[in-house]
Design a protein around this motif. Structure first.
Motif, PDB file in Angstrom:
ATOM      1  N   LEU B  96       0.827  -1.217   0.000  1.00 61.17           N
ATOM      2  CA  LEU B  96       0.000   0.000   0.000  1.00 61.17           C
ATOM      3  C   LEU B  96       0.859   1.265   0.000  1.00 61.17           C
ATOM      4  CD1 LEU B  96      -2.839  -1.183   2.414  1.00 61.17           C
ATOM      5  CD2 LEU B  96      -3.066  -0.611  -0.020  1.00 61.17           C
ATOM      6  N   THR B  97       1.989   1.227   0.685  1.00 61.79           N
ATOM      7  CA  THR B  97       2.881   2.388   0.702  1.00 61.79           C
ATOM      8  C   THR B  97       3.419   2.684  -0.702  1.00 61.79           C
ATOM      9  OG1 THR B  97       3.528   1.813   2.953  1.00 61.79           O
ATOM     10  CG2 THR B  97       4.926   3.380   1.789  1.00 61.79           C
ATOM     11  N   CYS B  98       3.809   1.625  -1.416  1.00 63.78           N
ATOM     12  CA  CYS B  98       4.322   1.809  -2.777  1.00 63.78           C
ATOM     13  C   CYS B  98       3.228   2.393  -3.676  1.00 63.78           C
ATOM     14  CB  CYS B  98       4.801   0.477  -3.351  1.00 63.78           C
ATOM     15  SG  CYS B  98       6.223  -0.195  -2.471  1.00 63.78           S
ATOM     16  N   VAL B  99       2.038   1.839  -3.548  1.00 56.28           N
ATOM     17  CA  VAL B  99       0.900   2.305  -4.338  1.00 56.28           C
ATOM     18  C   VAL B  99       0.601   3.780  -4.031  1.00 56.28           C
ATOM     19  CG1 VAL B  99      -1.624   2.100  -4.333  1.00 56.28           C
ATOM     20  CG2 VAL B  99      -0.194   0.090  -4.820  1.00 56.28           C
ATOM     21  N   SER B 100       0.681   4.127  -2.745  1.00 61.87           N
ATOM     22  CA  SER B 100       0.408   5.518  -2.347  1.00 61.87           C
ATOM     23  C   SER B 100       1.375   6.487  -3.011  1.00 61.87           C
ATOM     24  CB  SER B 100       0.521   5.675  -0.829  1.00 61.87           C
ATOM     25  OG  SER B 100      -0.479   4.940  -0.198  1.00 61.87           O
ATOM     26  N   ALA B 101       2.620   6.064  -3.133  1.00 63.77           N
ATOM     27  CA  ALA B 101       3.615   6.945  -3.757  1.00 63.77           C
ATOM     28  C   ALA B 101       3.235   7.239  -5.202  1.00 63.77           C
ATOM     29  CB  ALA B 101       4.998   6.275  -3.693  1.00 63.77           C
ATOM     30  N   VAL B 102       2.721   6.226  -5.912  1.00 69.40           N
ATOM     31  CA  VAL B 102       2.273   6.429  -7.291  1.00 69.40           C
ATOM     32  C   VAL B 102       1.021   7.299  -7.311  1.00 69.40           C
ATOM     33  CG1 VAL B 102       1.412   5.281  -9.379  1.00 69.40           C
ATOM     34  CG2 VAL B 102       3.304   4.262  -8.070  1.00 69.40           C
ATOM     35  N   ALA B 103       0.124   7.065  -6.363  1.00 69.44           N
ATOM     36  CA  ALA B 103      -1.109   7.860  -6.287  1.00 69.44           C
ATOM     37  C   ALA B 103      -0.775   9.333  -6.063  1.00 69.44           C
ATOM     38  CB  ALA B 103      -1.997   7.337  -5.159  1.00 69.44           C
ATOM     39  N   GLU B 104       0.130   9.569  -5.136  1.00 71.95           N
ATOM     40  CA  GLU B 104       0.506  10.941  -4.807  1.00 71.95           C
ATOM     41  C   GLU B 104       1.111  11.640  -6.020  1.00 71.95           C
ATOM     42  OE1 GLU B 104       3.409  12.532  -1.355  1.00 71.95           O
ATOM     43  OE2 GLU B 104       2.003  10.920  -0.810  1.00 71.95           O
ATOM     44  N   PHE B 105       2.019  10.958  -6.691  1.00 72.00           N
ATOM     45  CA  PHE B 105       2.721  11.559  -7.820  1.00 72.00           C
ATOM     46  C   PHE B 105       1.763  11.867  -8.962  1.00 72.00           C
ATOM     47  CE2 PHE B 105       5.882  12.319 -10.986  1.00 72.00           C
ATOM     48  CZ  PHE B 105       7.015  12.692 -10.286  1.00 72.00           C
ATOM     49  N   SER B 106       0.745  11.017  -9.129  1.00 69.42           N
ATOM     50  CA  SER B 106      -0.161  11.174 -10.273  1.00 69.42           C
ATOM     51  C   SER B 106      -1.423  11.943  -9.924  1.00 69.42           C
ATOM     52  CB  SER B 106      -0.552   9.787 -10.800  1.00 69.42           C
ATOM     53  OG  SER B 106      -1.191   9.045  -9.770  1.00 69.42           O
ATOM     54  N   GLY B 107      -1.639  12.159  -8.632  1.00 70.02           N
ATOM     55  CA  GLY B 107      -2.855  12.848  -8.220  1.00 70.02           C
ATOM     56  C   GLY B 107      -4.097  11.983  -8.331  1.00 70.02           C
ATOM     57  N   LEU B 108      -3.911  10.684  -8.392  1.00 68.33           N
ATOM     58  CA  LEU B 108      -5.049   9.765  -8.485  1.00 68.33           C
ATOM     59  C   LEU B 108      -5.332   9.139  -7.122  1.00 68.33           C
ATOM     60  CD1 LEU B 108      -4.051   7.915 -11.783  1.00 68.33           C
ATOM     61  CD2 LEU B 108      -5.847   9.634 -11.522  1.00 68.33           C
ATOM     62  N   GLU B 112      -6.809   3.227  -7.878  1.00 64.34           N
ATOM     63  CA  GLU B 112      -6.605   3.159  -9.330  1.00 64.34           C
ATOM     64  C   GLU B 112      -5.228   2.588  -9.690  1.00 64.34           C
ATOM     65  OE1 GLU B 112      -8.633   6.804 -11.393  1.00 64.34           O
ATOM     66  OE2 GLU B 112      -8.035   7.438  -9.380  1.00 64.34           O
ATOM     67  N   ILE B 113      -4.478   2.198  -8.663  1.00 61.54           N
ATOM     68  CA  ILE B 113      -3.124   1.674  -8.901  1.00 61.54           C
ATOM     69  C   ILE B 113      -3.031   0.228  -8.406  1.00 61.54           C
ATOM     70  CG2 ILE B 113      -0.692   1.921  -8.256  1.00 61.54           C
ATOM     71  CD1 ILE B 113      -2.333   5.060  -7.972  1.00 61.54           C
TER      72      ILE B 113
END
Lengths: 408, 408
Positions: B96-108, B112-113
């Motif tokens: 979940l932490t890894c996914v959050s980093a992608v979410a944060e960077f993309s604003g999604l 969705e990740i």
């Protein structure tokens, strides 16, 4: 390679049984490759055979003769070097011709003789060589022939396997002695192998069959080397009645239990010896599964672990790769498996719990647990009261070498 | 070792998909070990995941997120070098932490990740390394990134795997492109692997899931290397809708069939590539079983042959040991199997019939049939109309070496 002690224990003779071991020159000139086992008149005989749909010719004949003679077989004729399997009608004729030679020499009916073969599948049985060796076999029969016979039935085995137990009942002494062969194509129903046991007790044929079937279920049917079952498996138990007890007809009595225990113990030692001498084996592994809802699901987990090439290669490398153990447990098909309740132990070291590595576990502890030749993998399912144990070996370069080179 | 051609075919870009491949330094410094796949807004997403009860943390998260986002996943984050499996609660948090980093960077939203991991089981995921590499991954996204991604998702594979098909429908051109990894712990449900496919067609999520599930059933679920299933298997199909067709909602139409065929074809090439690059593989073997009463019994026979260590070592040795084939067929559990009706072929050479060696067969013919890198074993059961094919590899010294040395 093989695990543990190589020496054959003392094999006590069984009154009423004589054995001969000779060279028929089937594969390698001079090598002992034929065994004849004689039971005294009146002995009863029980058998368990392969459940493979491709049943070798000798198995077909042995099963049929055992029925025809009313479980009173007098001679077991065993050859190695050729399995007489996948040989069709011609193979059946070959087995019958060999049996006839023994019948003729002994003056008995063919149905009193059971044939057994082990070795390469699909080659024609060298009937003439076997028939020619029959007189020498009769000449060599002796009560003290168990150890030679244990060697005479081997194929890719690296050492003979035997076990022998004496026990007393109401002041009388009884014996159970057995020998077995088999090192590859080993998995239950039947474990791929030949095994011959005898006792001097007097046992009615039906009771004897129950004793043998029960013993096989918890011993030979709980071992696996490579998951392959053979076309030739057979396990025979003879009861000569020479000990002088009154005929055992119902095994649910004290003597029945004592004899059953002795037969099971001999089968267990032989079964474990098969695994220890498994093709390329460098480890002997007991896979014990506790806390299942049923014995069957415990067996499913134990066999899935035991058959996993990834677990077996990790065992060969003494690598405590518990992830492969979890992956194997997870694909064993146990319904509604709650992985968080599972504990996995190597010997007494807890390596995984709650679906992941145990907090107390370190790689160092794992390596220590994996180093011995004999290892226990224990899985606690924590969902019921059932339990089961399977014995297996590892997967080594030698396993590949032996099976890539065999025949070529 | 691996069988056949090593070169990756041309992988056509898919409009609406961008990929980035970077090094996060998870296991080996400098090695590309992280892939980010981006789908355009509005793309639909289908997935098939491992059926192992021990489900890795990323699989748990990916399945849950795919549902939460209504099959509209926008990013797939893949790392190799660590499977994040058998890691418990901590593993879920790591994913979940890894996914959050992608979410944060993309604003999604995180849902969705979807995360994916492959590599060693049971080690903690190096979250910080992955999170730190996220910006570089976003910076590297490009439409033409398929070939790099095919290499970036590998573990013990010796070469990248990809397939790409263009097809036309009513004057419009469509593309299906896919990549996959996996070389061991490969057997169905799912075949142990990661695979990512995309098409530019517009497909409703339910229809897309049907297309993918159907394709997986006859391709990835029909391959086996060692019978072991992984905790991390996943296969994802994205449909970007950039080709401009009207949304496909029911696959039972001409375009639905064309797209299904193209997806199945890409899956088949990828599945067969996995086997050809199987750990230690020196042979690529198609096991085809015809004339069964049901597809299931054909599959049972094909998988029993494919999993037999004795058959696999004989294949490695190019030894036409048809006895081992008969023995494997015989233990596949087919009810009332009449062995006399069975024919066994190596390529077009009849080697066994009527339960024994064919009259026309010679060892020379067998050796010729066994020599090529690619072999078909064909079993004719002659009892019904069903048929099934499974693809597998042989069992070599290298298989043992790779799996005894992995991790150590």
């Amino acid at each position: 390679m093989a695990v543990g002690e190589a020496s054959l224990p003392e094999l006590h003779p069984v009154a009423g049984i004589r054995l001969a071991t000779v060279s028929a020159g089937i594969k390698t000139p001079g090598r002992n490759d034929m065994v004849l086992i004689e039971a005294v008149e009146g002995a009863s005989c029980a058998g368990v055979f392969t459940q493979n749909a491709f049943c070798a010719a000798p198995v077909v004949v042995a099963k049929s003769h055992l029925k025809q003679c009313g479980a009173q077989a007098r001679y077991l004729l065993v050859n190695t070097g050729n399995a007489n399997a996948g040989t069709g009608e011609q193979g059946l004729e070959a087995a019958l011709t060999c049996v006839s030679a023994v019948a003729e020499f002994s003056g008995l009916s063919s149905s009193e003789i059971l044939p057994f073969s082990t070795g390469v599948i699909g080659e024609p049985l060298p009937v003439e060589k076997i028939v020619s060796a029959v007189p020498a076999a009769f000449a060599g029969l002796q009560e003290d022939g168990w150890a030679d016979a244990a060697s005479g039935i081997l194929t890719t085995d690296t050492r003979p396997k035997g076990a022998s137990i004496r026990f007393s009942h109401e002041g009388e002494e009884f014996v159970v002695t057995g020998i077995a062969k088999g090192a590859g194509m080993i998995r239950p129903n039947m474990a791929t192998m030949l095994a011959y046991l005898a006792t001097d007790a007097a046992v009615e044929a039906g009771a004897l069959q129950s004793i043998l079937s029960n013993a096989v279920e918890t011993t030979f049917n709980r071992i696996t080397i490579d998951g392959d079952t053979s076309t030739n498996d057979a396990c025979v138990l003879l009861a000569t009645g020479q000990a002088g007890n009154s005929l055992l007809t119902d095994i649910a009595c004290e003597f029945g239990r004592s004899l059953s225990d002795a037969v099971e113990e001999v089968c267990l030692v032989l079964a474990q010896e098969l695994v220890k001498d498994g093709e390329g084996a460098s480890k002997f592994v007991s896979v014990r599964v506790n806390g299942g809802d049923s014995e069957q699901e415990c067996l499913d987990v134990a066999f899935t672990i035991s058959h996993s090439p990834l677990v077996k290669t990790a065992l060969f490398a003494s690598d405590p790769n518990w992830g492969r153990l979890l992956a194997a447990i997870g694909r064993a098909g146990v319904p509604d498996l709650d992985v968080d309740r599972i504990g996995v132990y190597l010997n007494d070291t807890l390596i995984a719990e709650n679906g992941c590595r145990a907090d107390s576990y370190t790689e160092e502890l794992g390596v220590i647990a994996m180093t011995p030749e004999e290892i226990e993998i224990r899985v606690e399912l924590n969902r019921g009261q059932s339990t089961a144990t399977v014995w297996t070996s590892d997967f080594s370069y030698d396993y590949v070498r032996i099976n890539a080179e065999y025949r070529t």
